[in-house]
Design an enzyme around this catalytic site. Structure first.
Site, PDB file in Angstrom:
ATOM      1  N   ASP A 100       1.339  10.470   3.502  1.00 41.42           N
ATOM      2  CA  ASP A 100       2.025  11.304   4.474  1.00 41.42           C
ATOM      3  C   ASP A 100       1.025  12.234   5.147  1.00 41.42           C
ATOM      4  OD1 ASP A 100       4.012  12.364   5.960  1.00 41.42           O
ATOM      5  OD2 ASP A 100       4.916  13.535   4.346  1.00 41.42           O
ATOM      6  N   CYS A 148      23.507  46.827  -8.495  1.00 42.96           N
ATOM      7  CA  CYS A 148      23.692  45.555  -9.195  1.00 42.96           C
ATOM      8  C   CYS A 148      25.042  44.958  -8.813  1.00 42.96           C
ATOM      9  CB  CYS A 148      23.628  45.777 -10.707  1.00 42.96           C
ATOM     10  SG  CYS A 148      24.088  44.295 -11.635  1.00 42.96           S
ATOM     11  N   LYS A 171       2.122   4.704   1.446  1.00 37.63           N
ATOM     12  CA  LYS A 171       2.126   5.249   2.796  1.00 37.63           C
ATOM     13  C   LYS A 171       1.844   6.739   2.689  1.00 37.63           C
ATOM     14  CE  LYS A 171       4.964   5.004   6.964  1.00 37.63           C
ATOM     15  NZ  LYS A 171       5.152   6.445   7.214  1.00 37.63           N
ATOM     16  N   CYS A 226      24.800  45.847 -18.788  1.00 40.67           N
ATOM     17  CA  CYS A 226      25.268  45.053 -17.645  1.00 40.67           C
ATOM     18  C   CYS A 226      25.882  43.750 -18.164  1.00 40.67           C
ATOM     19  CB  CYS A 226      24.091  44.754 -16.720  1.00 40.67           C
ATOM     20  SG  CYS A 226      24.514  43.636 -15.379  1.00 40.67           S
ATOM     21  N   CYS A 265      27.359  45.230 -12.167  1.00 41.80           N
ATOM     22  CA  CYS A 265      27.767  46.453 -12.866  1.00 41.80           C
ATOM     23  C   CYS A 265      27.643  47.686 -11.977  1.00 41.80           C
ATOM     24  CB  CYS A 265      26.959  46.640 -14.147  1.00 41.80           C
ATOM     25  SG  CYS A 265      25.223  47.010 -13.850  1.00 41.80           S
ATOM     26  N   LYS A 286      10.854   2.974   2.866  1.00 36.98           N
ATOM     27  CA  LYS A 286      11.028   4.422   2.947  1.00 36.98           C
ATOM     28  C   LYS A 286      11.655   4.958   1.669  1.00 36.98           C
ATOM     29  CE  LYS A 286      10.257   6.251   6.974  1.00 36.98           C
ATOM     30  NZ  LYS A 286       9.099   7.128   7.189  1.00 36.98           N
ATOM     31  N   TYR A 296      -6.649   2.094   6.302  1.00 34.40           N
ATOM     32  CA  TYR A 296      -5.675   1.072   5.924  1.00 34.40           C
ATOM     33  C   TYR A 296      -5.644  -0.155   6.831  1.00 34.40           C
ATOM     34  CZ  TYR A 296      -2.592   3.666   9.186  1.00 34.40           C
ATOM     35  OH  TYR A 296      -2.050   4.294  10.262  1.00 34.40           O
ATOM     36  N   CYS A 346      18.139  45.308 -12.453  1.00 29.69           N
ATOM     37  CA  CYS A 346      19.281  46.108 -12.883  1.00 29.69           C
ATOM     38  C   CYS A 346      18.853  46.735 -14.208  1.00 29.69           C
ATOM     39  CB  CYS A 346      20.525  45.236 -13.089  1.00 29.69           C
ATOM     40  SG  CYS A 346      21.807  46.102 -14.029  1.00 29.69           S
ATOM     41  N   GLU A 390       0.841  -1.201   0.000  1.00 28.74           N
ATOM     42  CA  GLU A 390       0.000   0.000   0.000  1.00 28.74           C
ATOM     43  C   GLU A 390       0.876   1.250   0.000  1.00 28.74           C
ATOM     44  OE1 GLU A 390      -2.417  -0.212   3.590  1.00 28.74           O
ATOM     45  OE2 GLU A 390      -2.363  -2.398   3.482  1.00 28.74           O
TER      46      GLU A 390
HETATM   47 ZN   LIG Z   1      23.876  45.079 -13.710  1.00 28.79          ZN
END
Ligand SMILES: [Zn+2]
Length: 691
Positions: free
Chosen positions: A142, A432, A140, A455, A435, A336, A248, A450, A138
């Site tokens: 959670d 940034c 399991k 950049c 840059c 498991k 179950y 930015c 079966e």
């Molecule tokens: Zn930049």
């Protein structure tokens, strides 16, 4: 907090009037109890009280006095024992009829085989040699283990597992779960049903969405929200949260003859209890192992979370002969799954800049083993998500790595909440990191950005994307080569790749003579990539591979697309009006126009080679692809569908005709199943194409 709204101890004359007249005090006590039970039921389960709180308290007082005068009349299940006049600040502890055992674990096929050997050895010692063993496998779920006790068919008590011997009485909340029968027909005198209370993934998502909209905190995961709900003192809260139940096991029973666990499952299903329909009966250990492994594979496609599979010996007489070692029964084992979450220290939050300038936070972690690998980086999505989850650098966090997806930080570790002083909240950098341009956050934007088009990080991201597999797929231009060309100022936009010469490249590190020739050839070949690939390679944020394909076949060439108003773009399958507006804006951008012009100049394809097939076996059919297919790449599969006249969409909806499923299909499968969309695998798709 009292489960009753008020807990007046003053006796109410009305209540006395309502108290039944009875000569016999025993009978009187019994009637009081019945009246209180009825009131409780209306109050807790039906949320429709028939008597006022004061009247209830009066009845309770009367019963309490009676029991004080005649202690022999006091019963264990008397409402005086369950609902005190004092505020009930915690749940009542109750002893289980029979301990709820834990399960020994097996994490590998070898450990599962050892479990079988131990069991057979034990049975042999008992004089049972080589029995024919049947196993029930079966999933399991959670969630939270629950015991339900039915006497003469009526749900009398529901309790959490607790420590296995003593649990907590949560009957009031369990009564709000519609899949738990309040009453069972043709019931034995006594039967205990065990199962798992859980929250399905779509109910969980909807609940969190509602809570977020209402400005309430969201739940961490379905298990926590189910556990938190079931242990509420006020059943009205539980009633608002969608819980499910999966039975179950039949526990203690009187007047019920069952000889196997398989029969018990059938009995429960036949008496209105939800039992998982995918439970399997196996006779061979290797089949059991294969079944466990198949559950592990399927876990991502289910609408509820499972953390393993349970293998039980079906024969109940053999189960009794085997008994248990301490808390662990010898006749059952839990397979498991490899853990997909782990707790580790978040050392630092760092920021990437995407090709459109968005700053993306990511986590630098103390290395941790999870999902079978060691990770030290994980995504944090965006700053909004960071704020909502309240993740702070310097604290322990929970990381998730399931399947092949990028590891992500899901929340702070639970113990973090107890910290008196938490480190400051992380903020996006004011400049940034690449840059040093001052960052901006436009109104309504999810990301800080930015704004600098030059950049170097933004350029690198765009150029990488352009050369990538789904884009122009230029062999020999990996991330490092692109970075180097950028540094040497040999390229700054994607069009520059097409102007590179042998002289420029020779002598650069990473570029030997033969590889230079190969690279230039690869760049030249990329001019033949179809229009859709070019559209994708442009790097417009909203245009993924599937959208690029839809746009290409809808408009046929770039001029039609560039001239199309947002409304016309929104008509393309899979594109909503919001995306269309963003796309329209991106296409109108001067830089984008210049890039398109330069790439056109360089000879890339900006028109569809042939029209999309208008006849073929799949005309009018809408397909969605998910997971990894065994033979075809997703792109190849999509092209085959289109050339047969079908359409490929990126998300499952009512309009979808087929979901094509490969390995690790993800949430699309669950959605398709919910909507009743036909699910096919690659072989079935190929058969459809052949018709
Ligand atoms: Zn930049």
């Amino acid at each position: 907090m009292s489960p009753r709204r008020r807990s007046s101890t003053a006796s109410d004359p009305a209540a006395h009037a309502a108290a039944p007249e009875a000569a016999d005090t025993a009978q009187q006590a019994q009637q009081l109890r019945a009246a209180l039970e009825r009131a409780n039921h209306r109050y807790y389960a039906l949320d429709d009280p028939e008597i006022a709180d004061d009247a209830y308290d009066g009845l309770l007082d009367a019963l309490r006095r009676l029991e004080a005068e005649h202690p022999e009349l006091r019963t264990e299940d008397s409402p005086t024992q369950r609902v005190g006049a004092e505020p009930v600040s915690r749940l009542q502890k109750v002893a289980h009829l029979e301990p709820m055992l834990s399960l020994p674990n097996a994490r590998t096929p070898e450990e599962l085989r050892q479990w079988v050997t131990r069991m057979r050895t034990h049975l042999a010692r008992e004089g049972i040699d080589d029995p024919a063993i049947e196993y029930v496998v079966e999933p399991k779920v959670d969630g939270l283990a629950i015991s339900l006790v039915y006497r003469n068919g009526v749900l009398q008590r529901g309790a959490t597992r607790g420590n296995g011997e003593i649990g907590e009485d949560v009957t009031h909340n369990l009564r709000t779960i519609t899949s738990i029968p309040q009453r069972i027909e043709h019931a034995p005198e006594l039967v205990e049903i065990r199962g798992e209370v859980y929250m399905s993934l779509h109910d969980f998502a909807a609940l969190n969405e509602r809570r977020a909209e209402a400005g309430e905190s969201t739940f961490m995961n379905p298990r926590n929200s189910a556990a938190g709900t079931i242990r509420q003192l006020d059943p009205k809260l539980a009633a608002q949260r969608p819980l499910s139940f999966s039975a179950y096991q039949v526990g203690v029973s009187e007047g019920l003859e069952l000889s196997t666990h398989w029969e018990a499952l059938e009995w429960m299903a036949g008496h209105g209890f939800p039992v998982n329909r995918d439970v399997e009966l196996k006779r061979d250990e290797e089949d059991v192992i294969a079944q466990c492994q198949s559950w592990e594979k399927r876990r991502g496609s289910l609408d509820f979370e499972i953390d393993g599979a349970v293998v039980k010996l079906s024969d109940l007489a053999l189960q009794r002969r085997l008994g248990s070692v301490g808390r662990d029964p010898r006749w059952a084992v839990a397979w498991k799954f490899a853990p997909t979450t782990a707790v580790t220290r978040l050392q630092k939050i760092a920021w990437n800049v995407g090709r459109s300038g968005d700053l993306h936070p990511y986590a630098m972690l103390e290395p941790v083993h999870v999902g079978g690998v060691t990770i030290k980086l994980a995504t944090l999505h965006n700053e909004e998500d960071l704020r909502r989850k309240d993740i702070r650098p310097g604290e322990d966090v929970i990381v998730l790595r399931a399947g092949d997806v990028i590891p992500q930080v899901i929340s702070p570790a639970p113990h973090v909440a107890e910290h008196k002083r938490r480190p400051p909240r992380p903020r996006p950098p004011a400049r940034c990191p690449f840059c040093d341009t001052e960052t901006v956050k436009p109104d309504g934007a999810v990301f800080t950005q930015c704004p600098n088009r030059d950049c170097p990080e933004r350029r690198w991201q765009l150029l990488k994307h352009f050369c990538s597999r789904g884009g122009m797929d230029i062999a020999g231009l990996g991330d490092k080569q692109v970075a180097m060309l950028l540094r040497r100022r040999l390229v700054s936009t994607p069009a520059d790749f097409y102007a590179l010469s042998e002289e420029q490249l020779l002598g650069l590190e990473r570029f030997a003579e033969s590889s230079v020739r190969n690279l230039l050839a690869a760049i030249d070949q990329s001019r033949q990539r179809p229009f859709a690939r070019v559209l994708f390679a442009l790097g417009i944020e909203e245009v993924g591979e599937v959208t690029a394909q839809s746009l290409a076949s809808h408009f046929g060439d770039i001029d039609a697309l560039l001239a199309a108003p947002a409304e016309a773009i929104a008509e393309v399958a899979g594109i909503g009006s919001k995306t269309a507006a963003v796309l329209r804006e991106a296409l109108d951008d001067d830089g984008m126009r210049a890039l398109i012009a330069a790439l056109r100049q360089a000879g890339l394809k900006f028109e569809q080679g042939g029209l999309a097939a208008t006849d073929g076996p799949l005309v009018g059919k809408v397909f969605v692809l998910t997971g990894t297919l065994p033979k075809l790449s997703r792109e190849q599969a999509a092209e085959r569908v289109r050339s047969a006249g079908g359409r490929v969409s990126s998300s499952v909806s009512q309009k979808t005709d087929y979901l094509v499923v490969g390995d690790s299909p993800g949430s699309k499968l669950a959605k398709a199943e919910r909507l009743g969309v036909a699910v096919v695998d690659e072989a079935q798709l190929l058969a459809l194409l052949d018709h």
